[in-house]
Enzyme design. Structure first.
Site, mmCIF file in Angstrom:
data_model
loop_
_atom_site.group_PDB
_atom_site.id
_atom_site.type_symbol
_atom_site.label_atom_id
_atom_site.label_comp_id
_atom_site.label_asym_id
_atom_site.label_seq_id
_atom_site.Cartn_x
_atom_site.Cartn_y
_atom_site.Cartn_z
ATOM 1 N N LYS A 79 28.067 55.949 89.390
ATOM 2 C CA LYS A 79 27.312 54.331 89.958
ATOM 3 C C LYS A 79 26.577 54.454 90.857
ATOM 4 C CE LYS A 79 32.219 52.506 88.755
ATOM 5 N NZ LYS A 79 31.701 51.329 87.853
ATOM 6 N N HIS A 113 38.359 60.990 88.772
ATOM 7 C CA HIS A 113 37.640 59.392 90.069
ATOM 8 C C HIS A 113 37.725 59.458 91.059
ATOM 9 C CE1 HIS A 113 36.595 57.597 85.934
ATOM 10 N NE2 HIS A 113 38.052 56.808 85.955
ATOM 11 N N HIS A 120 32.218 58.488 85.033
ATOM 12 C CA HIS A 120 32.062 57.471 84.819
ATOM 13 C C HIS A 120 31.390 57.782 86.229
ATOM 14 C CE1 HIS A 120 35.267 54.469 83.982
ATOM 15 N NE2 HIS A 120 34.980 53.573 84.733
ATOM 16 N N LYS A 149 37.210 61.801 79.704
ATOM 17 C CA LYS A 149 38.340 62.115 79.800
ATOM 18 C C LYS A 149 38.884 61.441 78.712
ATOM 19 C CE LYS A 149 39.572 58.064 82.427
ATOM 20 N NZ LYS A 149 39.900 57.323 82.928
ATOM 21 N N LYS A 156 47.931 49.677 89.078
ATOM 22 C CA LYS A 156 47.751 48.744 88.135
ATOM 23 C C LYS A 156 47.974 47.196 88.196
ATOM 24 C CE LYS A 156 45.239 51.119 84.497
ATOM 25 N NZ LYS A 156 44.394 51.209 83.821
HETATM 26 N N1 LIG Z 1 37.782 53.079 76.386
HETATM 27 C C1 LIG Z 1 37.394 53.345 77.287
HETATM 28 O O1 LIG Z 1 36.995 52.230 78.466
HETATM 29 C C2 LIG Z 1 37.727 54.765 78.022
HETATM 30 C C3 LIG Z 1 37.003 55.061 78.930
HETATM 31 C C4 LIG Z 1 37.341 56.467 80.088
HETATM 32 C C5 LIG Z 1 37.786 57.398 78.279
HETATM 33 N N2 LIG Z 1 37.601 56.549 77.674
HETATM 34 C C6 LIG Z 1 37.883 57.577 76.040
HETATM 35 O O2 LIG Z 1 37.105 58.033 75.366
HETATM 36 C C7 LIG Z 1 36.588 59.245 73.975
HETATM 37 C C8 LIG Z 1 36.915 56.974 73.059
HETATM 38 O O3 LIG Z 1 37.607 55.422 73.772
HETATM 39 P P1 LIG Z 1 37.922 54.581 73.045
HETATM 40 O O4 LIG Z 1 38.281 53.932 73.929
HETATM 41 O O5 LIG Z 1 36.372 54.017 72.358
HETATM 42 O O6 LIG Z 1 39.278 55.071 71.509
HETATM 43 P P2 LIG Z 1 39.151 54.330 70.039
HETATM 44 O O7 LIG Z 1 39.094 53.045 70.057
HETATM 45 O O8 LIG Z 1 41.142 54.674 70.207
HETATM 46 O O9 LIG Z 1 37.744 54.700 69.559
HETATM 47 C C9 LIG Z 1 38.422 56.329 68.696
HETATM 48 C C10 LIG Z 1 38.196 56.739 67.508
HETATM 49 O O10 LIG Z 1 38.034 57.609 67.273
HETATM 50 C C11 LIG Z 1 37.589 57.541 66.028
HETATM 51 N N3 LIG Z 1 38.464 59.043 64.855
HETATM 52 C C12 LIG Z 1 40.322 58.743 65.340
HETATM 53 N N4 LIG Z 1 40.394 60.013 64.883
HETATM 54 C C13 LIG Z 1 38.916 59.912 63.549
HETATM 55 C C14 LIG Z 1 39.086 61.327 62.576
HETATM 56 N N5 LIG Z 1 40.241 61.962 62.002
HETATM 57 N N6 LIG Z 1 38.098 61.239 61.846
HETATM 58 C C15 LIG Z 1 37.071 59.859 61.781
HETATM 59 N N7 LIG Z 1 37.233 59.279 63.086
HETATM 60 C C16 LIG Z 1 38.148 59.484 63.889
HETATM 61 C C17 LIG Z 1 38.289 56.693 65.531
HETATM 62 O O11 LIG Z 1 37.881 55.788 64.497
HETATM 63 P P3 LIG Z 1 38.996 54.589 63.510
HETATM 64 O O12 LIG Z 1 38.496 53.467 63.075
HETATM 65 O O13 LIG Z 1 38.221 55.308 61.681
HETATM 66 O O14 LIG Z 1 40.131 55.223 63.586
HETATM 67 C C18 LIG Z 1 37.972 55.475 66.654
HETATM 68 O O15 LIG Z 1 36.327 55.045 66.627
HETATM 69 C C19 LIG Z 1 38.713 58.216 74.219
HETATM 70 O O16 LIG Z 1 38.428 60.303 74.629
HETATM 71 C C20 LIG Z 1 39.338 58.296 75.606
HETATM 72 O O17 LIG Z 1 40.330 58.488 76.065
HETATM 73 C C21 LIG Z 1 37.489 55.459 76.274
#
Ligand SMILES: NC(=O)c1ccc[n+]([C@@H]2O[C@H](COP(=O)([O-])OP(=O)(O)OC[C@H]3O[C@@H](n4cnc5c(N)ncnc54)[C@H](OP(=O)(O)O)[C@@H]3O)[C@@H](O)[C@H]2O)c1
Length: 508
Positions: free
Chosen positions: A204, A262, A200, A170, A360
């Site tokens: 659960k 969710h 996710h 998402k 939040k």
């Molecule tokens: N974190 C959570 O708990 C959570 C929960 C629900 C959903 N999500 C979803 O899951 C996804 C990832 O979340 P995240 O929190 O892990 O995001 P994040 O920390 O911002 O990580 C994004 C990743 O994408 C890579 N990336 C972005 N642009 C790129 C490009 N042009 N070429 C190659 N790599 C690129 C980044 O690499 P670099 O390090 O090189 O920038 C990084 O590894 C998103 O869609 C988010 O909405 C996350």
């Protein structure tokens, strides 16, 4: 011999775990938060539980200038820090043999060519058999580009008898139109049965237990309707704030972040009819049916509320308001609290409001579904004897203290007849010896097994936006959300909304 069941027909031991066949997982975005905290640890936990095939391979794709070993070290550290199960050297050594890295950016066609070569090599060396899952743990704006690159490089089209699946996180769009566009892009590359959208919450245990509670018992289903249920409250409350998450959250807000996915999925599982079987299409058919009968209650200025947290106290810690958080502009109108009322136009639920809220910096971290029952039609007691008696309730506690609570009236010990509410609890922690697996373990394994029951399909996603869009449009015309003090249970307008309906929010 009608009625005779051959006891030898199904000799499969139902307790035997399901193990994935030969395959590899490619993670895009391996340097991100989600990959480090959830995905790589969950893969190790699956390996540790013996649920991955011997050939299993994990391929990272990122723009860092890494060798295979550097990526291996990143996975190792993520596992050491975040895995649920104990670290075992022999499990790690086996997993590490299949870890590879491909360097590149999403606009680099050659990088995807190198990825395809790497996967071919793994097929030959390790026997991954041409079966690949592509996990897009990346910003949503990059989905289209990565899908197109997978198509161009031929990776989205597996050979006969092999599979190629895509996993997306998402947010599934920003509103109905963007969700349709996103689904269009993804489905132009991957057929819907190869698309796994992660919500996710559906991984659960407690959420899957809604189905067991409702459909494996005789006790609840007869009263699971508008004859007995007064209203339903579905809550996902968080005590944390948004410091450091401005980039993602600003302009998105609580309703898009939580209610669209969710909470509407929890509503669908709570309100749907019994599926013919638990096969994926039967389950989806029931969820789609109930979502198509769901709509926000009108008028929206009376049946919804939204808020933004201001400074306050979270326990003993003094915390700042959203507008002082790093990453948010001073004039942000993003809501951090959202409450909506929906009605479900079916024979079962007509007249029963469903209240959905999330926020939040609320009083406590808790997710629950509460069915509040109607009052007894007659109480053969003096009024003074039942002053402290509320309404019966059945509460499915999704997190953090997973279980089920039934609230009912009981006599207070003593010579006088006085009736007061008591709780009867079932708790996962004390009823079962086994720990629940992490949601991501269950869901990643389901992707590898090609088991789609716990993943919302394109239609469900679009229907959820159809329910939410009118509320979002209404709020967009209303300016700033109401302020609420951090550590409380949301803005006064949310309490007023409930009072207008003659009800009260639960204080979990
Ligand atoms: N974190 C959570 O708990 C959570 C929960 C629900 C959903 N999500 C979803 O899951 C996804 C990832 O979340 P995240 O929190 O892990 O995001 P994040 O920390 O911002 O990580 C994004 C990743 O994408 C890579 N990336 C972005 N642009 C790129 C490009 N042009 N070429 C190659 N790599 C690129 C980044 O690499 P670099 O390090 O090189 O920038 C990084 O590894 C998103 O869609 C988010 O909405 C996350």
């Amino acid at each position: 011999m009608s009625g005779w069941v051959n006891p030898l027909r199904d000799k499969r031991d139902k307790r035997m775990p399901r193990i994935a066949g030969p395959c590899g997982v490619v993670i895009f975005g391996v340097t991100g938060d989600l990959a480090r905290k959830k995905l790589m640890p969950a893969i190790y936990d699956l390996a540790n539980r013996g649920l991955l095939p011997a050939s299993f391979s994990l391929i990272g794709f990122a723009r860092r200038d890494w060798e295979h070993e550097d990526f291996g070290q990143v996975v190792y550290e993520a596992v050491k820090q975040h895995a649920r199960t104990p670290f075992r050297q022999e499990v790690w050594d086996r997993l590490a043999e299949g870890i590879r890295f491909v360097q590149g950016t999403f606009d680099d066609e050659e990088a995807f060519g190198r990825l395809a070569e790497q996967l071919d090599k793994l097929d030959a060396e390790r026997g991954t058999s041409g079966n690949h899952a592509f996990y897009l743990s990346i910003p949503p704006k990059a989905f289209q580009q990565v899908c197109e690159q997978l198509q161009k490089s031929g990776l989205a089209r597996p050979q006969e008898g092999r599979w190629s699946r895509v996993v997306i996180e998402k947010p599934f769009g920003h509103d109905l139109q963007s969700a349709q566009e996103l689904n269009g892009v993804v489905n132009s590359v991957f057929p819907e049965e190869s698309v796994f959208r992660i919500d996710h919450y559906l991984g659960k245990e407690t959420v899957q237990n809604i189905l067991a509670l409702r459909f494996a018992n005789e006790l609840y289903e007869p009263i699971w309707n508008n004859n007995y249920v007064d209203s339903v409250q579905i809550t996902m409350a968080e005590d944390i704030g948004l410091g450091g998450r401005g980039g993602y959250y600003d302009g998105v807000g609580a309703a898009r972040d939580v209610i669209q996915n969710h909470l509407l999925q929890l509503l669908a599982l709570t309100a749907m009819e019994e599926p013919v079987s638990f096969g994926p299409s039967e389950l989806q058919a029931e969820k789609i049916k109930v979502l198509s009968a769901t709509q926000p209650m009108q008028p929206l200025d009376q049946t919804t509320a939204r808020g933004q947290y201001a400074a306050g106290w979270q326990g003993s810690e003094k915390v700042v308001g959203l507008l002082e958080e790093e990453g948010f502009s001073e004039d942000s109108i993003t809501e951090t609290y959202a409450a909506i009322t929906v009605e479900i136009d079916t024979r079962r639920w007509a007249g029963v409001p469903f209240f959905l809220r999330t926020g939040k910096r609320l009083g406590r971290r808790v997710t629950e579904i509460a069915l509040i029952f109607k009052r007894a039609p007659h109480l053969p007691f003096d009024k003074t004897m039942t002053e402290e008696l509320g309404q019966n309730a059945l509460v499915i506690r999704v997190q953090p203290d997973e279980g089920i609570t039934t609230r009912f009236g009981s006599k207070v010990p003593g010579s006088a007849m006085e009736v007061r509410d008591v709780n009867m609890d079932f708790s996962y922690g004390s009823a079962f010896a086994e720990d629940s697996p992490e949601a991501y373990e269950r869901l990643i394994l389901d992707v590898l097994l090609g088991e789609p029951s716990l993943f919302p399909v394109n239609k469900e996603v679009e229907m959820s936006w159809e329910i939410l869009d009118p509320v979002l449009d209404h709020w967009a015309s209303q300016g700033k959300p109401d302020a609420y003090e951090a550590g409380t249970w949301g803005p006064a307008s949310a309490d007023e909304m409930m009072h207008r309906m003659g009800r009260e929010w639960r204080r979990p």
